[in-house]
Design an enzyme around this catalytic site. Structure first.
Site, PDB file in Angstrom:
ATOM      1  CB  CYS A   1      57.052  -1.024  35.356  1.00 12.88           C
ATOM      2  SG  CYS A   1      55.687  -2.059  34.825  1.00 12.88           S
ATOM      3  N   GLY A   2      56.827   0.540  32.875  1.00 10.29           N
ATOM      4  CA  GLY A   2      56.450   1.108  31.580  1.00 10.29           C
ATOM      5  C   GLY A   2      54.938   1.093  31.372  1.00 10.29           C
ATOM      6  CB  THR A   3      52.498  -1.490  30.467  1.00  9.06           C
ATOM      7  OG1 THR A   3      53.031  -2.645  31.155  1.00  9.06           O
ATOM      8  CG2 THR A   3      53.042  -1.440  29.052  1.00  9.06           C
ATOM      9  N   GLY A   4      52.967  -0.618  33.677  1.00  5.98           N
ATOM     10  CA  GLY A   4      52.386  -0.907  34.996  1.00  5.98           C
ATOM     11  C   GLY A   4      52.068  -2.382  35.197  1.00  5.98           C
TER      12      GLY A   4
END
Lengths: 172, 142, 142, 172
Positions: D65-68
């Site tokens: 995802c964006g940051t994980g």
């Protein structure tokens, strides 16, 4: 601010994104290319981007390639340029504050766009804070003899490009 | 392969750690700043000299952020130096840029990550091929 | 704001460094693993408890890689914990995930980077808004 | 190998790239979505991806995802899953070798595609090496009581989605 930006063909999409990102923030951007994904050579764009900064036409430069190495080394070989290749925000902060770095370099295959955006923000916002130590270090860097012939010479790499076009380099 | 390692005072601890680690792996590592207290400019200049004079095949230079040393080393003609903080860059910059010096920031990378970066750097070979035109261009500069 | 900090043996040195750094900045930091030699499971469990019981607002846990502690902490209901190695993640995970615990790897991040990660983590606030549906979903799990 | 993969709408392009990357390397990929850039919620895909691994249908999982963070936390809350959120190759190597991690998580806004690809390669190639210490640690993790009701329950998040659809959450 006036920002000079450049990239190689591996990360043109990222560079285009950063041009929009900076323009949306109110900066004026000089886009030195490359402009598409056709195979080209990072020293051309590292040199072009850096020369706009060393001449004073731009306040700061940003260069990106796959790892950031090739284009940052090329930018750094222009007199007056201190090109900071970073993978994290804190190193960019330090490079501006203590080394008065004037070009920021990152790798589009190494670092994600969120980190790149915030690193650019931090680099632009951070002010150089001159100390005796930083002044001395920058003077030492400036004292290294540099070839100034290359500045503004758009034919500087022609010998290699001619050799490339004549099949003098392997294509693999 | 001969490996030179160097640091300023901030990088001293990580330098000693990496020298011991690489020697344990069987590499021939010489300390280019032993018993000297150099600033990052003088240490990076020493490393550039060692590589220019072919006294070592690869070199690793450590200061607190790595970035200062890389700016210095790249000011010398014929030097291609990369400030790296990850294994993938360490490998790719040798393969594509023919990099012979990496710099590391002791305040940025931990010991385990630094070990792996150095191993990836040392194990990689230059790919040559199409990459040579860019290396030729860079080496004409400065 | 109350901050808890903890580590296993591998993270002890970085824990002490960060505790001193954050205290110098005026933060109220309590050591959740003082005078104890816990493995990463027990230390991460202790940290999860401190947050569940609201004895601290935020917590920082350090082992050699960070990743083991984050797996452990996230096994507890109501805990959202992020293994981070960069400032941007430290900020965004508070803003979007309402993260109250971060883990750091002492073998991966250097002291300076770790300081900035902790500062970004502590200074950030949860954005709420649309992000709440995801936090509600996660908190229903396990 | 059989790889279960999932993402949220921020990094669908990256996930699609990784599906191709893994397929080209000869792996069989179960793509749990999301499949476009329409706003959705990472726990749905973290849970789905993880369940294929915990059931044995897939050998390993990959979530982005964006940051994980969001998607890895969601995956980790499925019994039997050890989801490793990493930003570097060495942490992925350690997580497989010493923790027998079965899901790898990274942030597409944090880490570049080159590092993500090599981290995945390393994660897939590295073998778990059981020691007394690692065995004990994994047993301790397994001993934490987990809600097993959620496994395979495709209606598990319906209450929240209904609330979302009825405007029960702010849109900003």
């Amino acid at each position: 601010m006036k920002i000079s930006i450049g990239c190689d063909h591996i990360v043109t999409d990222l560079k285009n994104h950063l041009v929009d990102y900076l323009t949306d923030k109110g900066h004026e951007v000089i886009d030195n290319g490359t402009y598409d994904n056709e195979r080209t050579h990072y020293p051309i764009y590292g040199k072009k981007t850096a020369e706009k900064v060393s001449s004073g036409e731009a306040d700061l430069g940003i260069v990106v390639c796959g790892t950031g190495v090739g284009i940052s080394v090329s930018a750094n070989k222009v007199k007056g340029i201190r090109a900071a290749l970073v993978r994290d925000i804190e190193t960019a902060r330090y490079a501006k504050k203590q080394l008065n770095a004037n070009v920021l370099a990152m790798g589009g295959r190494i670092t994600g766009a969120g980190v790149i955006e915030e690193t650019i923000d931090t680099f632009l916002e951070t002010k150089y804070e001159e100390t005796e130590e930083s002044k001395k270090l920058i003077e030492k860097i400036e004292s290294i003899p540099m070839n100034e012939e290359l500045i503004g010479d758009e034919q500087y790499f022609d010998e290699f490009i001619e050799k490339w076009n004549n099949g003098g380099y392997p294509a693999n | 392969m001969k490996i030179a390692i160097a640091s300023d005072e901030n990088g001293l601890q990580l330098k000693n750690h990496l020298k011991a680690h690489l020697e344990k792996q069987g590499y021939d590592v010489s300390d280019a700043t032993s018993n000297q207290s150099l600033d990052l400019f003088d240490a990076a200049t020493e490393v550039a000299k060692v590589i220019s004079n072919k006294e070592a095949d690869r070199a690793i230079m450590i200061d607190e952020y790595g970035v200062g040393s890389s700016i210095v080393a790249n000011k010398y003609k014929g030097i291609i130096c990369a400030n790296v903080a990850d294994e993938h860059s360490a490998e790719m910059t040798v393969r594509h840029n023919s990099t012979k010096i990496i710099t590391l920031g002791s305040g940025i990378v931990g010991n385990k990550l630094a070990e792996k970066i150095c191993e990836a750097f040392i194990k990689a070979d230059y790919d040559g091929g199409r990459h040579q035109i860019r290396v030729d261009m860079v080496n004409k500069m400065c």
